[in-house]
Design an enzyme around this catalytic site. Sequence first.
Site, PDB file in Angstrom:
ATOM      1  N   TYR A   1      27.714  53.629 -22.187  1.00 30.21           N
ATOM      2  CA  TYR A   1      27.476  53.601 -23.339  1.00 30.21           C
ATOM      3  C   TYR A   1      26.664  52.308 -23.844  1.00 30.21           C
ATOM      4  CZ  TYR A   1      30.039  57.858 -24.432  1.00 30.21           C
ATOM      5  OH  TYR A   1      30.378  59.144 -24.584  1.00 30.21           O
TER       6      TYR A   1
ATOM      7  N   GLU B   1      51.621  61.783  -0.283  1.00 30.12           N
ATOM      8  CA  GLU B   1      50.539  62.612  -1.354  1.00 30.12           C
ATOM      9  C   GLU B   1      51.141  62.760  -2.433  1.00 30.12           C
ATOM     10  OE1 GLU B   1      49.080  66.076   0.377  1.00 30.12           O
ATOM     11  OE2 GLU B   1      48.365  67.050  -1.494  1.00 30.12           O
TER      12      GLU B   1
ATOM     13  N   ASP C   1      50.779  66.792   2.706  1.00 28.74           N
ATOM     14  CA  ASP C   1      51.180  68.289   2.789  1.00 28.74           C
ATOM     15  C   ASP C   1      50.424  68.903   4.114  1.00 28.74           C
ATOM     16  OD1 ASP C   1      50.752  69.283  -0.820  1.00 28.74           O
ATOM     17  OD2 ASP C   1      52.559  68.658   0.391  1.00 28.74           O
TER      18      ASP C   1
END
Lengths: 364, 524
Positions: A108, A199, A251
Site C-alpha cells: 500500500y 502439529e 499427524d
Amino acid sequence: MPKREKTRIKPEREHRQIASAKLTEMGREVVKDIQEVRPPKLRIPSRSTSNIIYDEANRYFVLGPRYGVRSAASIKQVKKFAQFLCTADFAKKLIESGKFATLREMYYTAEGWDAGPFSDQGESDMIIEDLEATFGLKRENLGLTPEEDGAAVFGKLMVNEDGVVIDATKAGRAGYTIPPTIDDVEFLKCKAKRVIAIETMGMYHRFVQEQAWKKFDALIVGLKGQAARATRRFLKRAHDELGLPIYLFTDGDPFGFHIAMVVISGSAKLAYINHELAVPDAQFLGVTASDIVDYKLPTDKLRELDVARLKQLMKDPRYNTEFWQSEIKKMLELGKKAEQQAFSKYGLSYVVKEYLPAKLGLKS
Amino acid sequence: MAEELFKEFREHSVSEFFRKNAAMLGYTGKIRSLTTIVHEGVTNAIDAAEEAGVLPKVNVIIKRVNEEPEHFKIVIEDNAAGIPKEYIPNVFGKMLAGTKLHRYMQSRGQQGIGISGSVMYGQITSGKPTTVVTSTGNGEIVRADVMIDVDRNEGKILNEEKFKGKWQGTRVEIDAKDVSYMRSRYGPFNYLRMTAIANPHTHITFVEPDGTLTVFERGTDKVPERPKPMPLHPWGIMSDDLLVLAKHTKGRTVASFLSAELSRVSKRKAEEVCRLAGISPNKKPSELTWEEAERIVSAFKQVKLYAPPTSGLRPIGAVDIENGMRKILNPEFTYSITRPPKVYRGGLPFIVEVGIAYGGNAGKVAEGKGEGEEGENEVGMELVRFANRAPLIFDQGGCAITAAIRSIEWRRYGVDPATAPITLFVNVVSAYVPYTSAGKQSIADEPEVLNEIRAAVMEAARELRRFLYRRIRLKERQERAGIFEQYLPIIAKKAAVLAGVKEPDIKLLLKKVTGVEHAKEGEN
C-alpha cells in the site's frame, strides 16, 4: 543426548548493520555507473525450478548458479529496476528507524512511490524476494515481516523482547507466541534440553496439560499446522544457538510428513534462504505408518489426494532416505492414515506417558 | 466484295446502330451514360491540348435543368487549339465505326465512337442539338448548334453565330435526359478523379449539379510525349483491319501492301504469307475478300516474325503517377513503379505501371453524399484501373487487373483490403491492350499480363509494408524513449539516497540509453 555444538548466531543489530550496508553499497554502485555513463545492472539469482537444487550434503534445497541480469538500459526491465531501488530505499528507512512493516503495508505504501504502485501484492512480493535473493538477506532483516505470528512455545525459556522479559512457562496456557520479528528477540536463559514441535494445537494443549515440558525437559512448540517462517527461524535458533535437538510430532498422513520435512529440509520456494531456516538435524518422531500398525491406531482411509501426494513425496529428493521410502511405501500398502490425537484410544495421557518416551528412548 | 460489305454497313440506320451498340459503348444506365458523355468530352479535350502542345486545362460543369423528368446540361471546355469551322460537323456529327485507325498508336483508349456518340445520345434523349463554341485563337469565336442527320449519317450545323473575342479552345454543351447524377463509383466525379490521377499534367475543374466546385490541380508541368504512331503488327491485326488498310493502301499488290502497311513484314515474308494463304501475291489489294483476309491473318500466325518494337510505348512514369496521387489523394505514403516492357502472346509488348497510396483521402471511393448504386461510403482498398491512361470504369469484375489484385494475399503485407485506406492505381500500356470486349472497359486475362500486374502490385505492396512497419516501430520507439525518461531519474534519485550522496546527473546516461532510438528516428 550430547549437547549440540552451539553456533554463534550474529545478534540482530549486526544483521541490520549488514543489511543496511549492503543496500548502501548497491546505491553507491548504481550512482557510480550513472556517473560513468554506464547502464546500471543487477544480478538477481534465479528462483525458477530449474535453478532449485537439493543439496545432498547440507540436506536442504539451495539455489543453483543461475542468475538473471536486470539492466536499466532494457525497456522491459527499467521499471522493475526502479521499483527495486524504491523498495531498497523503503527497507533501509525501516532498518534505520527500527520499525517493521508487513508485506501488505509495503504494498500500500508503494502507491505513493515514484516508481508507481504495484499492480498487485504478488508483484511487490516478487521484488522483496529479489532483494532477499540478491543480497542473501531475510526480509525480516530488511524490516519486512509476514502477517502471521509463529507458533506457541511452552517451556523453560526466558526471552527478552525490547526490554520485556518473558518466561515461556508463565505466559499463559497458550504459551509464548513467537512474533514475526523473532530475530529481534534475545534468548536469555534456557533450561530445556530438547524441543518437541507438535502439529496440532489439540495435541499441544494435551502436552501442556500433561506437563510434558516438565516430564521431558522440553520446549513444547505448537506449530499450528504448516510452520510459519518465524517458527522455523525459532527452531533453527533453538538448535543452533541453544544447542537443543528438535523433534517433530505430526499427524500420520502425507501432509503431516510434509510439515515435518519443511522444518527439516526447508521448502523449495525459500531455497534462497533455507540456510537460515532449515534444521537438517531435526528428527521426525511420528506418527509413522509403522506406528499405525504397531499401535493399532484408529485410522481413516487414504483418499485419492493422499495417495497422489504420497507418490509425489516418494520422488522428492528430501524423502530419498531408507526410512522415508519404506514408511511411505508402507502407508500406501496400508491404505490408511491416522491423526496424532488417535492415541487417545488408549487414554488421554497415553501419548505423553508411553508413546513419546518410547520414541525418545527415555524411561517413561 | 469487301466494298459491298462496307456499303451495306453504311446504309444501316445510324440511330439503329447506335441503339444496338449503345450499351456496349458505355451508355448503359443513367449514371454511367452521364459519365460516358463526360468521358468522351474530356478525352477529346486532353488529346487536343496535348496535340497542340499545351498543358490541358479542362472545365466540366454539370447543371440540372429539370428534376422531373431529369434533364441535365453537360459542359466541357478546354484550352486546346480550337476547331476550324469546317471541321465541326465531322468531329461532332459523324458516327465513325472505323476509328480503329487510331489503333496505330497507343491511344487514350478510344472507347467506342467518341464524342459523336454523346451528341447522338443527347439528341435522342432530349431532342436538342449540341452547342459547340470554339476558336482557333484568330480573334473570331464560332458558336454552332450541331445535330446528327440520322438518315445521312452526317453532322448538320444549325444556328451558326460568329463574334469577336480573344480566346482559344473549345466548349461543348450537351443536353441529355435519361441520365442521372450521383457521386458514386461510376459517376462523373470519380471518373474525373481517376483521370486527374492518371494525367497529372492536366488541370481539371468540376462543378456539380449542387454547385460544389472541385479543382483537381496539376501535379506536374511536363507535357507528356505523344506516343509515336506506328504501323500495326500482324499479331494484333484482325480481318476487318486488314480490309480497311487494303482500301487505303498505296501498294499495288497484296504482297507490297502487306509489307508497306504492316510492321516487321518484309516483301519476302509477305510473299510467304500469301503462299500460305493460297493467295497470289500480285493480286490487287482492293479485291481482297473477307475470307481471304481471314486466311492471311491466320497465315501470319504460322510464320516467324520479329516482335513489335517496344519503343513506341509511353507510360505515365513513376514520378508523375506519384505526383498525381499526391495532389489528388493527399496520402501519407505513396509508391509507384513503371515496370520494364514485357510481351504477351509471344511478342505483343506492354508495360504495367502501378501506384499505391495509403492514408489521407486514399481508399475512399466517394466522400459519400448519399448511398450510391453500389452501396458507397466505404473505406477500403480502392482499385483504379487504366489502359493507356484512360480510366476503365465499368466491368471491374471481369477485368484481369481485378483478378490479379484479388489473387494477392494482402494480409502478408499488413493490409486488410476491406478496411485499409489504400488506392491502388494500375495502368496497362500497350498498342495492343487485350480488352475483353469492344466496350474496352476491362482487360482480358492473358497470363503474361496477369502475372506482370501481380508482380508489379506485389512490389508496391512490399514498399507499403515497409512503410507500415516503420510507422509502428517509430511509435514504439517514441513510447520506449518515454519510459526511460520516466524511470531513469527515479533510479538516480533512489540510488543517491541509499548511498547517502548527491543525486548524479542522468542526462548523459539517458542520452546513451535512448540515444540509439533518437538517432534512428532521424532516418525517418
